[in-house]
Design an enzyme around this catalytic site. Structure first.
Site, PDB file in Angstrom:
ATOM      1  N   HIS A   1       2.600  -8.002  -2.163  1.00 18.69           N
ATOM      2  CA  HIS A   1       2.086  -8.818  -3.264  1.00 18.69           C
ATOM      3  C   HIS A   1       2.519 -10.257  -2.985  1.00 18.69           C
ATOM      4  O   HIS A   1       3.562 -10.482  -2.361  1.00 18.69           O
ATOM      5  CB  HIS A   1       2.734  -8.312  -4.556  1.00 18.69           C
ATOM      6  CG  HIS A   1       2.206  -8.912  -5.822  1.00 18.69           C
ATOM      7  ND1 HIS A   1       2.565 -10.162  -6.242  1.00 18.69           N
ATOM      8  CD2 HIS A   1       1.363  -8.419  -6.761  1.00 18.69           C
ATOM      9  CE1 HIS A   1       1.961 -10.413  -7.400  1.00 18.69           C
ATOM     10  NE2 HIS A   1       1.224  -9.379  -7.736  1.00 18.69           N
TER      11      HIS A   1
ATOM     12  N   ASP B   1      10.764  -4.295  -3.299  1.00 20.54           N
ATOM     13  CA  ASP B   1       9.955  -4.610  -4.473  1.00 20.54           C
ATOM     14  C   ASP B   1       9.489  -3.280  -5.069  1.00 20.54           C
ATOM     15  O   ASP B   1       8.618  -2.606  -4.512  1.00 20.54           O
ATOM     16  CB  ASP B   1       8.761  -5.478  -4.043  1.00 20.54           C
ATOM     17  CG  ASP B   1       7.765  -5.706  -5.166  1.00 20.54           C
ATOM     18  OD1 ASP B   1       7.994  -5.204  -6.290  1.00 20.54           O
ATOM     19  OD2 ASP B   1       6.746  -6.385  -4.922  1.00 20.54           O
TER      20      ASP B   1
ATOM     21  N   GLN C   1       5.710  -1.416  -8.361  1.00 22.30           N
ATOM     22  CA  GLN C   1       4.687  -0.367  -8.450  1.00 22.30           C
ATOM     23  C   GLN C   1       5.264   1.021  -8.231  1.00 22.30           C
ATOM     24  O   GLN C   1       4.535   2.003  -8.297  1.00 22.30           O
ATOM     25  CB  GLN C   1       3.577  -0.630  -7.419  1.00 22.30           C
ATOM     26  CG  GLN C   1       2.812  -1.920  -7.628  1.00 22.30           C
ATOM     27  CD  GLN C   1       1.983  -1.911  -8.902  1.00 22.30           C
ATOM     28  OE1 GLN C   1       1.673  -0.855  -9.460  1.00 22.30           O
ATOM     29  NE2 GLN C   1       1.613  -3.086  -9.379  1.00 22.30           N
TER      30      GLN C   1
ATOM     31  N   LYS D   1       5.433  -3.026 -16.575  1.00 22.57           N
ATOM     32  CA  LYS D   1       4.681  -2.038 -15.789  1.00 22.57           C
ATOM     33  C   LYS D   1       5.253  -0.635 -15.971  1.00 22.57           C
ATOM     34  O   LYS D   1       4.710   0.336 -15.483  1.00 22.57           O
ATOM     35  CB  LYS D   1       4.713  -2.411 -14.305  1.00 22.57           C
ATOM     36  CG  LYS D   1       3.870  -3.648 -13.980  1.00 22.57           C
ATOM     37  CD  LYS D   1       3.661  -3.758 -12.495  1.00 22.57           C
ATOM     38  CE  LYS D   1       3.339  -5.162 -12.036  1.00 22.57           C
ATOM     39  NZ  LYS D   1       1.998  -5.602 -12.380  1.00 22.57           N
TER      40      LYS D   1
ATOM     41  N   CYS E   1      -3.655 -10.253  -6.050  1.00 16.35           N
ATOM     42  CA  CYS E   1      -2.522 -11.059  -5.574  1.00 16.35           C
ATOM     43  C   CYS E   1      -2.034 -10.565  -4.227  1.00 16.35           C
ATOM     44  O   CYS E   1      -0.822 -10.519  -3.970  1.00 16.35           O
ATOM     45  CB  CYS E   1      -1.380 -11.080  -6.586  1.00 16.35           C
ATOM     46  SG  CYS E   1      -1.801 -11.983  -8.067  1.00 16.35           S
TER      47      CYS E   1
END
Lengths: 157, 411
Positions: B128, B205, B208, B231, B369
């Protein structure tokens, strides 16, 4: 599916628009263009180059475009090709102003519809505010190309 | 003999998400944009509402009861997140605004302090922008080398290439656990092991990943782990940076001001210990408390159960979408989270999104993104449907019908 949504979609994606999307007119680079600009909406990815060949009196003799994007942006560019050849810069500017008014003005009347001619099929875009920038992109690109010093990149986002 | 698992109680769960009964364009709202943000369960909505109605008071230093209660609730939320990620201690959990801020924090403090000219940062081709740009900026500022781990045609990272890229100059590896644009689950545990073997520090990261699977930062052995609250069924405006104590202690503060100091005179300020050192100013305390409730909610459903059900949805959707003529799925790694990015031949994703919207279906159309990923796969944009545990197979059928309608419009 309720009729409302279908009606709106039919207003937006009219046959003529879909036809221009599938078979864009003057979809080519004009090698000896003497005015050009680049229109790009980076968020949605619409990306077009516009080429104009003007004669010594400033009348657009030939227009062409290349690039990629959604059906609305591409058909708007393609229909532009069929309208601006033979127009002076002033006339093309006037058409652009009327078209932007059709997309974003408070209301649309018959006089405006008459002024924009076949561009009136884009009136349905008014119901999809996020798509106005798609229809407007190539016309802002034209505006830039007609300037004596093009900025070379235009966005409507 | 095999025992069959109890079916996932999706209908019961749907009742806990009030927005799912809404209509969009006069159609039942089919929300398939979960990778952008998740919807909120009643538990979280009511916790926020109750807090603002009955409990609101700023944390820290308040001598009155309500302030003390707020402070305690925030610290309890920190402990919930510590256990959720299996961090060694709650002081390793820093509250930030979101994953983006967490990465920027690490780049601006750890990165600026420790990385030197010609050091290398490895990121992957499926990051991202939030895990690209902060490193790019840092690299420019300090004369570092930003190197990109290539992705294979199916969306898997090229791990052989990765291992070859690791070397004595590699200072930091910053990789996503799950790709937001393709759904690929990266084998971060193995990647971290290899990075550590080369002496590199690793930031993961997890924006997700956390909504879909159990995460154990000690088992992963990552140095930093980041995610966003919104999220993971929590409020907006709050996120988490996990960092190993040794790193957090060695790092300078990110922002300075109130709450992050030990003592201030006009001559000198001494900074507070972690986690307060990284939490200058009034944090999003109501949202932090709401995030704690969201974590409780997820735990009550069970991450393994969620994972199993979402995988079922992914398999069902993959099978159905694959059958649609002219539809190509971008990202077909064997290990994927529940999202599908696709391309419809000759139809721009924004036109797809506009038509689906009229049928009440919310998907994302664009570059997500992740422009370098789009470029790698030769598409300007994709349409992305991302599923959560409150989605149903019936909703996937609605999506399939919607896509068929799109094709009909543009045929």
């Amino acid at each position: 599916m309720i009729p409302g949504g279908e009606v709106k979609l039919n207003d937006l994606y009219q046959e003529v628009i879909l036809d221009h999307n599938k078979r864009p007119r003057n979809f080519k680079k004009i090698e000896d263009a003497n005015a050009s600009s680049h229109g790009k909406n980076p968020l949605c990815g619409d990306d077009y180059y516009l080429y104009l060949k003007k004669d010594t009196s400033g009348v657009i003799r030939e227009a062409g475009f290349t690039g990629q994007g959604c059906a609305i942006s591409k058909s708007s560019a393609s229909i532009m090709m069929t309208l601006i050849e033979g127009k002076s810069a002033v006339e093309a500017e006037k058409l652009k102003d009327a078209f932007i008014k059709l997309l974003t003005g408070d209301s649309v009347d018959e006089a405006l519809r008459a002024e924009v001619g076949k561009l009136k099929i884009f009136e349905g875009v008014r119901q999809f505010p996020v798509r106005v920038k798609c229809a407007a992109l190539i016309w802002r690109t034209l505006e830039d190309a007609l300037k004596n010093n093009s900025t070379q990149e235009v966005s409507t986002e | 003999m095999t025992t069959s698992l109890a079916p996932f109680p999706v209908e019961k769960i749907r009742k806990e998400f009030p927005i799912l009964t809404q209509k969009m364009n006069d159609q039942a709202f089919v929300y398939l944009d979960n990778a952008a943000t998740s919807q909120k369960p009643l538990a979280v909505i009511e916790r926020l509402s109750k807090f603002y109605r009955n409990e609101n008071a700023n944390i820290h230093r308040g001598v009155y009861t309500f302030s003390q209660n707020s402070t305690r609730e925030c610290e309890e939320a920190r402990e919930k997140i510590q256990h959720f990620l299996n961090a060694k201690e709650s002081a390793e959990i820093i509250f930030v605004r979101g994953a983006t801020e967490a990465i920027n924090l690490v780049a601006a403090t750890f990165g600026r302090k420790f990385l030197k000219k010609d050091d290398e940062i490895l990121i992957s081709e499926i990051e991202h922008h939030a895990n690209i740009v902060p490193w790019q900026q840092l690299a420019e500022e300090k004369g570092l080398k930003l190197r990109v781990i290539p992705v294979k045609d199916n969306g898997e990272l090229d791990l052989e290439a990765y291992e070859k890229m690791l070397g004595p100059r590699t200072y930091l590896v910053a990789i996503t656990q799950v790709s937001n644009s393709l759904g690929t689950i990266n084998p971060v545990r193995e990647m971290i092991k290899a990075a550590h073997h080369a002496g590199a520090v690793v930031l993961v990261d997890g924006a997700q990943a956390v909504p879909h699977m159990k995460v154990d930062v000690q088992d992963l052995d990552c140095d930093f782990y980041v995610f966003s609250g919104h999220k993971v069924y929590g409020p907006t405006g709050v996120g988490v940076l996990y960092g190993k104590r040794k790193h957090l202690e060695a790092m300078p503060p990110y922002q300075t001001g109130g709450d992050m100091i030990e003592s201030v005179t006009f001559e000198k300020t001494t900074f507070a210990k972690i986690p307060a050192k990284f939490e200058a100013g009034t944090p999003a305390f109501a949202e932090i408390i709401g995030l704690g409730t969201a974590i409780d909610y997820l735990k009550s459903l069970g991450l393994d159960e969620i994972n199993r059900y979402e995988h079922e949805l992914l398999e069902y959707a993959t099978e159905k979408l694959s059958k649609i003529p002219g539809l190509t799925i971008i990202g077909t790694a064997p290990d994927k989270a529940s999202l599908i990015s696709f391309e419809l031949e000759g139809i721009h994703p924004h036109d797809v999104g506009t038509v689906l919207d009229q049928y009440g279906i919310a998907v994302r159309a664009g570059h997500h993104c992740a422009q370098p990923t789009m470029k790698r796969f030769g598409v300007p944009a994709t349409t992305r449907a991302s599923f959560a545990f409150y989605n149903t197979k019936a909703e996937i059928d609605v999506l399939v019908k919607g896509i068929e309608k799109v094709i009909q419009v543009f045929k």
